[in-house]
Write a protein that holds these residues in place. Structure first.
Motif, PDB file in Angstrom:
ATOM      1  N   GLU A  54       0.832  -1.207   0.000  1.00 39.84           N
ATOM      2  CA  GLU A  54       0.000   0.000   0.000  1.00 39.84           C
ATOM      3  C   GLU A  54       0.865   1.255   0.000  1.00 39.84           C
ATOM      4  O   GLU A  54       0.546   2.231  -0.679  1.00 39.84           O
ATOM      5  CB  GLU A  54      -0.949   0.001   1.191  1.00 39.84           C
ATOM      6  CG  GLU A  54      -2.033  -1.039   1.078  1.00 39.84           C
ATOM      7  CD  GLU A  54      -2.914  -0.832  -0.137  1.00 39.84           C
ATOM      8  OE1 GLU A  54      -3.417   0.293  -0.355  1.00 39.84           O
ATOM      9  OE2 GLU A  54      -3.092  -1.797  -0.899  1.00 39.84           O
ATOM     10  N   ARG A  57       2.123   1.565  -3.580  1.00 40.17           N
ATOM     11  CA  ARG A  57       1.036   1.964  -4.488  1.00 40.17           C
ATOM     12  C   ARG A  57       0.670   3.434  -4.311  1.00 40.17           C
ATOM     13  O   ARG A  57       0.596   4.192  -5.292  1.00 40.17           O
ATOM     14  CB  ARG A  57      -0.191   1.087  -4.245  1.00 40.17           C
ATOM     15  CG  ARG A  57      -1.382   1.426  -5.150  1.00 40.17           C
ATOM     16  CD  ARG A  57      -2.585   0.553  -4.837  1.00 40.17           C
ATOM     17  NE  ARG A  57      -3.143   0.819  -3.516  1.00 40.17           N
ATOM     18  CZ  ARG A  57      -3.951   1.847  -3.227  1.00 40.17           C
ATOM     19  NH1 ARG A  57      -4.297   2.704  -4.165  1.00 40.17           N
ATOM     20  NH2 ARG A  57      -4.432   1.993  -1.998  1.00 40.17           N
ATOM     21  N   ASP A  61       1.306   6.348  -6.998  1.00 43.86           N
ATOM     22  CA  ASP A  61       0.136   7.070  -7.501  1.00 43.86           C
ATOM     23  C   ASP A  61       0.313   8.577  -7.327  1.00 43.86           C
ATOM     24  O   ASP A  61       0.013   9.358  -8.235  1.00 43.86           O
ATOM     25  CB  ASP A  61      -1.135   6.638  -6.764  1.00 43.86           C
ATOM     26  CG  ASP A  61      -1.717   5.330  -7.265  1.00 43.86           C
ATOM     27  OD1 ASP A  61      -1.283   4.819  -8.323  1.00 43.86           O
ATOM     28  OD2 ASP A  61      -2.628   4.811  -6.579  1.00 43.86           O
ATOM     29  N   TYR A  80       8.322  -4.550  -6.219  1.00 38.28           N
ATOM     30  CA  TYR A  80       6.927  -4.169  -6.390  1.00 38.28           C
ATOM     31  C   TYR A  80       6.634  -3.775  -7.837  1.00 38.28           C
ATOM     32  O   TYR A  80       5.663  -4.250  -8.426  1.00 38.28           O
ATOM     33  CB  TYR A  80       6.567  -3.030  -5.432  1.00 38.28           C
ATOM     34  CG  TYR A  80       5.095  -2.724  -5.418  1.00 38.28           C
ATOM     35  CD1 TYR A  80       4.220  -3.451  -4.623  1.00 38.28           C
ATOM     36  CD2 TYR A  80       4.565  -1.705  -6.211  1.00 38.28           C
ATOM     37  CE1 TYR A  80       2.861  -3.194  -4.614  1.00 38.28           C
ATOM     38  CE2 TYR A  80       3.207  -1.441  -6.213  1.00 38.28           C
ATOM     39  CZ  TYR A  80       2.361  -2.193  -5.416  1.00 38.28           C
ATOM     40  OH  TYR A  80       1.014  -1.930  -5.423  1.00 38.28           O
ATOM     41  N   HIS A  84       4.024  -5.222 -10.636  1.00 40.82           N
ATOM     42  CA  HIS A  84       2.873  -4.346 -10.897  1.00 40.82           C
ATOM     43  C   HIS A  84       3.305  -3.310 -11.930  1.00 40.82           C
ATOM     44  O   HIS A  84       4.157  -2.477 -11.642  1.00 40.82           O
ATOM     45  CB  HIS A  84       2.412  -3.647  -9.614  1.00 40.82           C
ATOM     46  CG  HIS A  84       2.046  -4.592  -8.520  1.00 40.82           C
ATOM     47  ND1 HIS A  84       2.961  -5.091  -7.623  1.00 40.82           N
ATOM     48  CD2 HIS A  84       0.853  -5.136  -8.188  1.00 40.82           C
ATOM     49  CE1 HIS A  84       2.340  -5.905  -6.782  1.00 40.82           C
ATOM     50  NE2 HIS A  84       1.060  -5.951  -7.104  1.00 40.82           N
TER      51      HIS A  84
END
Length: 94
Positions: A54, A57, A61, A80, A84
């Motif tokens: 998290e 991410r 973002d 990661y 992804h």
């Protein structure tokens, strides 16, 4: 669990906030106009809850939303982004 990430520019790190408490961080430096993610960690009291992912991410973002170019040198972030591919467009090699 309510999660957010804040950019603590004075400390050069993104801080993961979980239910109002700092739960992790991603340290960075800005070099040649690129944001280099150098280190990340999750507080031991919050481990085993998927918060590392998290943190990655939300940090990525935020950087994408800013139009940043990003280099990941932190081993966790490297793994990661290998798994992804949502941020491939903002990633650059060191």
């Amino acid at each position: 669990m309510e999660l957010s990430v804040r950019d603590n520019e004075a400390e050069h790190r993104f801080e993961l906030v979980a239910d109002g408490q700092q739960a992790g961080l991603a340290a960075y430096r800005v070099r040649d106009g690129r944001t280099v993610i150098t280190h990340s960690e999750v507080d031991p009291a919050h481990r085993g809850k998927g918060l590392g992912g998290e943190l990655a991410r939300l940090t990525l973002d935020t950087l994408r939303d800013r139009g940043a170019r990003v280099v990941v040198s932190c081993p966790f972030f490297v793994r990661y982004v290998e798994q992804h591919h949502d941020w491939d467009a903002i990633l650059e090699d060191a």
